[in-house]
Design an enzyme around this catalytic site. Structure first.
Site, PDB file in Angstrom:
ATOM      1  N   ASP A  35     -27.497  47.554  -3.719  1.00 21.86           N
ATOM      2  CA  ASP A  35     -28.145  46.918  -2.232  1.00 21.86           C
ATOM      3  C   ASP A  35     -29.370  47.509  -2.159  1.00 21.86           C
ATOM      4  O   ASP A  35     -29.748  48.468  -2.031  1.00 21.86           O
ATOM      5  CB  ASP A  35     -27.149  46.838  -0.844  1.00 21.86           C
ATOM      6  CG  ASP A  35     -26.873  46.417  -0.370  1.00 21.86           C
ATOM      7  OD1 ASP A  35     -28.607  45.828  -0.128  1.00 21.86           O
ATOM      8  OD2 ASP A  35     -26.042  45.240   0.229  1.00 21.86           O
ATOM      9  N   CYS A 152     -12.801  31.860   0.946  1.00 19.82           N
ATOM     10  CA  CYS A 152     -11.950  32.482   1.752  1.00 19.82           C
ATOM     11  C   CYS A 152     -11.217  31.351   1.890  1.00 19.82           C
ATOM     12  O   CYS A 152      -9.416  31.746   1.835  1.00 19.82           O
ATOM     13  CB  CYS A 152     -12.226  33.050   3.369  1.00 19.82           C
ATOM     14  SG  CYS A 152     -13.195  32.420   4.449  1.00 19.82           S
TER      15      CYS A 152
END
Length: 337
Positions: A35, A152
């Site tokens: 990241d 999701c």
């Protein structure tokens, strides 16, 4: 059993919850995280403390460019270009692409240059094959290098739609997901050029929004292609969402027969993916639930034997992230054959 070595690109909501699930799961081995926007000591803090899911159950430390979780060392990189992340240094063959930025095949496949063998996108992809565990994961073949775990909401809707379609047939259906707010929304009213409503305060409004989740079910269940569409209502809760599927059935069925079909699937072929409850639950009761979809038997209604409204809950962070890990564990077994 093969335990695949996994890297995570993007240590945001899904990246961190995937990490937590991986530690619980034990079927995969997280060896590296990348990241570019956070430093390792801050990554350790964000992993350790979470407003929604509580404190990390274990120890989290750091040393130099290394996260140390429960005594295990995990390399932490800060590369902006996916092609520059040296996954091969740690043996990470499976990479979770959870930045939300590299969702197309061309960009996601850049991870392969750094030594990754497979890339799993934790978002819908317009040009990569999508897999939903319990629904179409058996269609995966070794030659696929970049794949998507869908969204999701698709992970919640697809298992339920599969059960209903297999047993009774779905002529057509409309879905509404009553969805918790997410990181893309605003704490106070602010500019949002592409979606004016989406720029309004998340914690103060019910915000109508678009979603491709229902249409995406047609990609993982081809017989439902063109039969489902839907929308989203973003609501002032921080986590846990609920799908409302209104469907017209080919074969007449009582609501009790529908309940029985879902219950049997939840205890059989879809165990661990599809849950079933007859309790009087509310959204916070499902926080941290590892299922993709939890059918609420008491919440649904039938107008008649061919027209029904079905309700299914999902922890849009935890349940989805668990499926990312399950998908990696599954494809690693296929790849090893």
């Amino acid at each position: 059993m093969v335990v695949p070595k996994v890297g995570i690109n993007g240590f945001g909501r899904i990246g961190r919850i995937v990490f937590r699930n991986a530690i619980e799961h034990e079927g995969v081995d997280i060896v590296a995280v990348n990241d570019p926007f956070i430093e390792v000591h801050y990554a350790a803090y964000m992993l350790k403390y979470d407003s929604t899911h509580g404190r990390f159950n274990g120890t989290v430390e750091f040393d130099g460019n290394t996260l140390i979780v429960n005594g295990k060392k995990i390399k932490f990189y800060a590369e902006r270009d996916p092609a520059q992340i040296p996954w091969s240094e740690t043996g990470a063959e499976y990479v979770v692409e959870s930045t939300g930025v590299f969702t197309k095949q061309e960009k996601a496949s850049l991870h392969l240059k750094g030594g990754a063998k497979k890339v799993i996108i934790s978002a819908p992809s317009s040009d990569s094959p999508m897999f939903v565990m319990g629904v179409n994961n058996d269609q995966y073949t070794k030659d696929i290098t970049v794949l998507s775990n869908a969204s999701c909401t698709t992970n919640c809707l697809a298992p339920l739609a599969k059960v209903i379609n297999d047993k009774f047939g779905i002529v057509e259906g409309l879905m509404t997901t009553v969805h918790s707010y997410t990181a893309t929304q605003k704490v106070v009213d602010g500019p949002s050029n592409k979606d004016w409503r989406g720029g309004r305060t998340a914690a103060q409004n019910i915000i109508p929004s678009s979603t491709g989740a229902a249409k995406a079910v047609g990609k993982v269940i081809p017989s439902l292609n063109g039969k489902l569409t839907g929308m989203s209502m973003r609501v002032p809760t921080s986590n846990v969402s609920v799908v409302d599927l209104t469907a017209r059935l080919e074969k007449a069925a009582t609501y009790d027969e529908i309940k029985q079909a879902v219950k049997e699937a939840s205890e059989g072929p879809l165990k661990g993916v599809l849950g079933y409850t007859e309790d009087d639950v509310v959204s916070s009761d499902l926080n941290g639930d590892p299922h993709s979809s939890i059918f609420d038997a008491k919440a649904g209604i039938a107008l008649n034997s061919n027209f029904v409204k079905l309700v299914s809950w999902y922890d849009n962070e935890w349940g989805y992230s668990r499926r990312v890990i399950d998908l990696i564990a599954y494809i690693a077994q296929v790849d090893a054959q």
